[in-house]
Design an enzyme around this catalytic site. Structure first.
Site, PDB file in Angstrom:
ATOM      1  N   ARG A 177       4.484-125.879 -24.423  1.00 46.78           N
ATOM      2  CA  ARG A 177       5.194-126.289 -23.285  1.00 46.78           C
ATOM      3  C   ARG A 177       5.107-124.775 -22.362  1.00 46.78           C
ATOM      4  NH1 ARG A 177       8.630-130.640 -24.060  1.00 46.78           N
ATOM      5  NH2 ARG A 177       8.635-130.780 -21.826  1.00 46.78           N
ATOM      6  N   LYS A 231      17.987-140.017 -24.102  1.00 47.48           N
ATOM      7  CA  LYS A 231      17.368-140.526 -22.979  1.00 47.48           C
ATOM      8  C   LYS A 231      17.138-142.168 -22.698  1.00 47.48           C
ATOM      9  CE  LYS A 231      13.851-137.516 -22.615  1.00 47.48           C
ATOM     10  NZ  LYS A 231      12.913-136.776 -21.827  1.00 47.48           N
ATOM     11  N   PRO A 234      11.212-137.754 -16.999  1.00 41.78           N
ATOM     12  CA  PRO A 234      12.481-137.794 -16.592  1.00 41.78           C
ATOM     13  C   PRO A 234      13.124-137.154 -17.857  1.00 41.78           C
ATOM     14  CG  PRO A 234      11.856-140.048 -16.696  1.00 41.78           C
ATOM     15  CD  PRO A 234      10.456-139.316 -17.105  1.00 41.78           C
ATOM     16  N   GLU A 235      14.307-136.267 -17.514  1.00 45.80           N
ATOM     17  CA  GLU A 235      15.042-135.559 -18.283  1.00 45.80           C
ATOM     18  C   GLU A 235      16.511-136.220 -18.317  1.00 45.80           C
ATOM     19  OE1 GLU A 235      14.911-131.369 -18.601  1.00 45.80           O
ATOM     20  OE2 GLU A 235      12.818-131.324 -18.387  1.00 45.80           O
TER      21      GLU A 235
END
Ligand SMILES: [Zn+2]
Length: 282
Positions: free
Chosen positions: A272, A54, A2-3
């Site tokens: 990434r 986060k 999750p971002e």
């Protein structure tokens, strides 16, 4: 993983149901997921749910906090009778009976409702924190990308000291918190900046564009409840996000760029997957 938009969405959803709930029971199914003592939280009321970087922050009536990090595969699911809301890693646990074999922590409230923390891979955590611990935890992070006090000048001053690629600098939470891979790729496409350019090569004007594009992208993510790529779960009400429907470059290799129509390329950068348009992102 999750971002920021997903975590913000969960915090906002939980903040509609958790305030005034009194914690009456704590069940720890896996000790790795919880740091604290039940005496610190039992019989205390939840005041507010918020987010920084986060980390989800649940404020209690005794001036302590429950800090929650979902990491790779964490989920938070609130359940009361027929009502279920939450979010995080999309799995069948969004809809199946709880607790499940992935439930690590269960909080039960005086009115019979519950909050489940599920986490397949056990990287996530819940910690009981006081004010000082919370401050220490948050000092590791730069301002949130959507924090209006963050200026292009501040970012520019960080970037000019770095020879890493602009995309890597944007993903560094000590400079700016809350930008993850999906939204960074998209924001750099909006700003028409090549993700591989050294961050120190950007002019102040270009940094302004990047900041504006990043905010716009993350705000859109929040507005749409985040991103849910797993097709099995995209329609689950109260859980799934809708940003995947408007994604600009992320996951769109060999599809036309929304700026110029040329094809999106995918390359690795610092390990990434990095999606961008080599024609208009210069
Ligand atoms: Zn393009």
């Amino acid at each position: 993983m999750p971002e920021l938009p997903e975590v913000e969405t969960i915090a906002r959803r939980l903040n509609t149901v958790l305030p005034t709930k009194v914690i009456t029971e704590l069940t720890v199914f896996h000790p790795k997921s919880f740091k604290g003592h039940e005496t610190e939280i039992l019989n205390h009321e939840i005041k507010k749910v918020s987010r920084k970087a986060k980390i989800i922050i649940i404020e209690l009536s005794n001036q302590l906090f429950l800090l929650i990090h979902l990491k790779m595969t964490g989920q938070l699911i609130y359940s009361h009778g027929q009502t279920r809301i939450g979010g995080g890693h999309p799995t069948a646990d969004w809809v199946s009976d709880l607790p499940s074999k992935h439930t690590r922590i269960q909080l039960s409230f005086a009115d019979g409702s519950q909050l489940f923390f599920n986490d397949q891979r056990l990287f996530g955590w819940i910690k009981v924190a006081d004010d000082e611990y919370l401050r220490k935890e948050l000092v590791k992070f730069g301002p949130d990308i959507i924090d209006p006090s963050l200026t292009a000048e501040t970012l520019f001053n960080h970037f000019k000291k770095k020879s890493v690629a602009i995309k890597v600098a944007l993903l560094d939470p000590s400079i700016v918190a809350g930008l993850g891979n999906i939204y960074v790729c998209d924001a750099l496409n909006v700003a028409q900046i090549d993700p591989f350019r050294p961050s120190k090569s950007l002019s102040l004007d270009e940094v302004k564009k990047v900041l504006e594009a990043s905010r716009q992208t993350v705000e859109k993510g929040i507005e749409l409840g985040g991103t849910t790529f797993d097709g099995m779960y995209v329609d689950i009400d109260g859980f799934a996000g809708k940003y995947q429907g408007v994604v600009r470059v992320y996951g769109r290799e060999n599809k036309p760029c929304l700026n110029c129509g040329n094809l999106i390329t995918k390359k690795k950068l610092a390990g990434r997957g990095t999606y961008y348009c080599p024609s208009c992102q210069t």
